[in-house]
Design a protein around this motif. Structure first.
Motif, PDB file in Angstrom:
ATOM      1  N   THR A 126      35.947  42.895  35.049  1.00  0.00           N
ATOM      2  CA  THR A 126      36.998  43.240  34.093  1.00  0.00           C
ATOM      3  C   THR A 126      36.364  44.100  33.013  1.00  0.00           C
ATOM      4  O   THR A 126      35.371  43.687  32.400  1.00  0.00           O
ATOM      5  CB  THR A 126      37.621  41.992  33.466  1.00  0.00           C
ATOM      6  N   GLN A 127      36.918  45.285  32.786  1.00  0.00           N
ATOM      7  CA  GLN A 127      36.346  46.225  31.830  1.00  0.00           C
ATOM      8  C   GLN A 127      37.433  46.813  30.946  1.00  0.00           C
ATOM      9  O   GLN A 127      38.435  47.335  31.452  1.00  0.00           O
ATOM     10  CB  GLN A 127      35.615  47.353  32.559  1.00  0.00           C
ATOM     11  N   TYR A 128      37.226  46.728  29.642  1.00  0.00           N
ATOM     12  CA  TYR A 128      38.167  47.315  28.685  1.00  0.00           C
ATOM     13  C   TYR A 128      37.393  47.937  27.534  1.00  0.00           C
ATOM     14  O   TYR A 128      36.355  47.409  27.106  1.00  0.00           O
ATOM     15  CB  TYR A 128      39.119  46.264  28.108  1.00  0.00           C
ATOM     16  N   VAL A 129      37.913  49.039  27.015  1.00  0.00           N
ATOM     17  CA  VAL A 129      37.438  49.618  25.765  1.00  0.00           C
ATOM     18  C   VAL A 129      38.635  49.655  24.813  1.00  0.00           C
ATOM     19  O   VAL A 129      39.587  50.401  25.015  1.00  0.00           O
ATOM     20  CB  VAL A 129      36.875  51.036  25.950  1.00  0.00           C
ATOM     21  N   ASN A 164      33.272  42.013  31.858  1.00  0.00           N
ATOM     22  CA  ASN A 164      32.833  40.766  32.478  1.00  0.00           C
ATOM     23  C   ASN A 164      32.586  41.002  33.962  1.00  0.00           C
ATOM     24  O   ASN A 164      33.373  41.669  34.640  1.00  0.00           O
ATOM     25  CB  ASN A 164      33.869  39.663  32.301  1.00  0.00           C
ATOM     26  N   TYR A 165      31.487  40.464  34.441  1.00  0.00           N
ATOM     27  CA  TYR A 165      31.137  40.568  35.861  1.00  0.00           C
ATOM     28  C   TYR A 165      30.857  39.158  36.366  1.00  0.00           C
ATOM     29  O   TYR A 165      30.043  38.431  35.787  1.00  0.00           O
ATOM     30  CB  TYR A 165      29.897  41.439  36.058  1.00  0.00           C
ATOM     31  N   SER A 166      31.523  38.785  37.427  1.00  0.00           N
ATOM     32  CA  SER A 166      31.278  37.471  38.022  1.00  0.00           C
ATOM     33  C   SER A 166      31.301  37.615  39.538  1.00  0.00           C
ATOM     34  O   SER A 166      32.063  38.408  40.094  1.00  0.00           O
ATOM     35  CB  SER A 166      32.335  36.451  37.576  1.00  0.00           C
ATOM     36  N   GLY A 192      39.235  46.375  47.459  1.00  0.00           N
ATOM     37  CA  GLY A 192      39.264  46.002  46.060  1.00  0.00           C
ATOM     38  C   GLY A 192      40.627  46.266  45.457  1.00  0.00           C
ATOM     39  O   GLY A 192      41.282  47.268  45.785  1.00  0.00           O
ATOM     40  N   GLU A 193      41.070  45.370  44.612  1.00  0.00           N
ATOM     41  CA  GLU A 193      42.377  45.500  43.977  1.00  0.00           C
ATOM     42  C   GLU A 193      42.235  45.384  42.468  1.00  0.00           C
ATOM     43  O   GLU A 193      41.568  44.483  41.960  1.00  0.00           O
ATOM     44  CB  GLU A 193      43.341  44.420  44.493  1.00  0.00           C
ATOM     45  N   VAL A 194      42.846  46.334  41.752  1.00  0.00           N
ATOM     46  CA  VAL A 194      42.842  46.335  40.286  1.00  0.00           C
ATOM     47  C   VAL A 194      44.277  46.175  39.812  1.00  0.00           C
ATOM     48  O   VAL A 194      45.175  46.864  40.291  1.00  0.00           O
ATOM     49  CB  VAL A 194      42.270  47.655  39.729  1.00  0.00           C
ATOM     50  N   ALA A 218      39.192  44.160  38.417  1.00  0.00           N
ATOM     51  CA  ALA A 218      38.977  44.566  39.809  1.00  0.00           C
ATOM     52  C   ALA A 218      38.449  43.370  40.587  1.00  0.00           C
ATOM     53  O   ALA A 218      37.457  42.749  40.187  1.00  0.00           O
ATOM     54  CB  ALA A 218      37.991  45.725  39.880  1.00  0.00           C
ATOM     55  N   GLN A 219      39.113  43.064  41.697  1.00  0.00           N
ATOM     56  CA  GLN A 219      38.712  41.930  42.528  1.00  0.00           C
ATOM     57  C   GLN A 219      38.308  42.421  43.915  1.00  0.00           C
ATOM     58  O   GLN A 219      39.063  43.133  44.574  1.00  0.00           O
ATOM     59  CB  GLN A 219      39.852  40.920  42.649  1.00  0.00           C
TER      60      GLN A 219
END
Length: 394
Positions: A108-111, A140-142, A43-45, A77-78
């Motif tokens: 993708t996660q942001y606060v 977002n989750y895909s 996984g890569e962020v 994160a992919q």
């Protein structure tokens, strides 16, 4: 950055405006070696731009301040080769039909946070702060699980997902600062931000694989599978449905720190942060169970740093941080794993004049390897961060 880390200390700023604009670039490796599927998942962020803007205005004993930034979330994160949980799910769904399954996943996660507050200087030694922070959570989750025929290749997606979660929350923030001689001590408490996030599910579909295989007996089996996947009452997948809400609290935290201006050119600092994780509620994307109850204890961090005034205009700094999480094998999953970490950082500040500074920094976090005794999988992380910022005073 005292506006964020020690807001009560802003009461000792000089009168007038203080502004700071900062940019960070973050990249991270998140790897899973799965004993369940006997496969490695990389996984890569990558976060190309994480901005922070801080501002304050001091007049007399009062200082009004605010900041906008992204204190939470892990960026994009992919997992191009999927994740063990999705591969295992796909294998369980199609193995009876003599098919294999592959998966791909991206999150993708942001606060985003906006905090406003005021500090008051009680005396030459004491000051206090009170403020309110508003958080906007966006995640977002895909991903997709694709059925693969041993001879024909990919035959269709049995689970295709595109889901976005959003939610607002507010939390008070209070702080105190005490100065005596060459020493400075500070404390800050952030209340828990009770957060409810709601699903906006743009895609949650399954395909009838029999169409691709030309097998009339398979249509019925996969048709039943499609009906099952889209059943809103289905346990583990019901939380993916549009309109479902989940809790995703930001935990309360207490931070304590102290500094010692040993000489005109050398300062040393220590600090600690305690997160009340077990009082917060974070429900899993798959199934909806509160995962924080599986924590063994709350999280704590220990920090230390030094600053050197090399010249009148140049300051160099170095710091370390140790983070210890109360994770257990039950808590750790492919979708959310965190390891104890040791972080080192270097920084530099160049003051062009008394009103303008340029800051640069770099840090590296090395995480302990974690092997889950329940599923035999190991989880590996590394994080790199480069940053630049400018400070203005007028």
């Amino acid at each position: 950055d005292a506006i964020y880390f020690n807001p009560a200390g802003t009461a000792f700023f000089k009168d007038g405006w203080a502004l700071s604009a900062n940019w960070q670039m973050i990249w991270q490796d998140r790897d899973v070696n799965s004993a369940l599927t006997n496969k490695s998942y990389k996984g890569e962020v990558y976060v190309p731009c994480m901005p922070t803007i801080l501002a304050s205005y001091k007049t007399g004993d009062w200082t009004f301040s605010g900041f906008f930034g992204i204190p939470g979330g892990g960026g994009n994160a992919q997992f191009n080769d999927g994740l063990p949980a999705f591969d295992a799910m796909g294998a369980g769904l199609v193995s009876a039909q003599g098919l294999n399954a592959t998966s791909a996943f991206e999150s993708t996660q942001y606060v985003f946070s906006l905090q406003l507050g005021a500090a008051y200087r009680i005396s030459d030694n004491w000051s206090v702060y009170a403020g309110l922070r508003g958080n906007y959570t966006n995640a977002n989750y895909s991903g997709a699980i694709t059925a693969v025929h041993p001879q024909a290749g990919a035959v269709g997606k049995i689970l295709d997902l595109d889901l976005t979660q959003t939610g607002f929350a507010f939390a008070p923030v209070i702080g105190v600062d005490y100065k005596i001689g060459d020493f400075n001590f500070a404390a800050k408490y952030e209340f828990r931000a009770v957060t409810n996030v709601e699903n906006e599910t743009d895609k949650f579909e399954s395909e009838l694989l029999g169409t691709y295989l030309g097998d009339p007996n398979l249509d019925g089996k996969v048709g039943a599978l499609a009906q099952m996947l889209n059943n809103p009452t289905l346990g583990a997948l019901a939380t993916l449905q549009n309109g479902q809400t989940l809790r995703s609290d930001a935990p309360a935290l207490l931070s304590l720190a102290g500094s010692w201006q040993a000489t005109s050119w050398f300062k040393a600092m220590i600090g600690g942060v305690y997160y009340f994780d077990k009082d917060a509620k974070v429900e899993s994307l798959l199934g909806g169970a509160d995962n924080n109850i599986n924590l063994d204890r709350n999280t704590y961090e220990l920090l230390a740093g030094v600053e050197f005034n090399v010249t009148k205009n140049l300051l160099l700094s170095a710091g370390i941080q140790y983070s210890d999480f109360g994770i257990t094998d039950t808590y750790t999953s492919d979708l959310g794993f965190i390891n104890d970490s040791f972080m080192t950082g270097l920084g530099a500040k160049y003051s062009f004049n008394e009103n303008w500074d340029l800051n640069v920094g770099f840090c590296y976090a090395n995480y302990a390897h974690d092997t889950n005794k329940l599923n035999g999988s190991s989880y590996i992380r590394k994080t790199y961060n480069a940053s630049v910022g400018v400070d203005f005073r007028f």
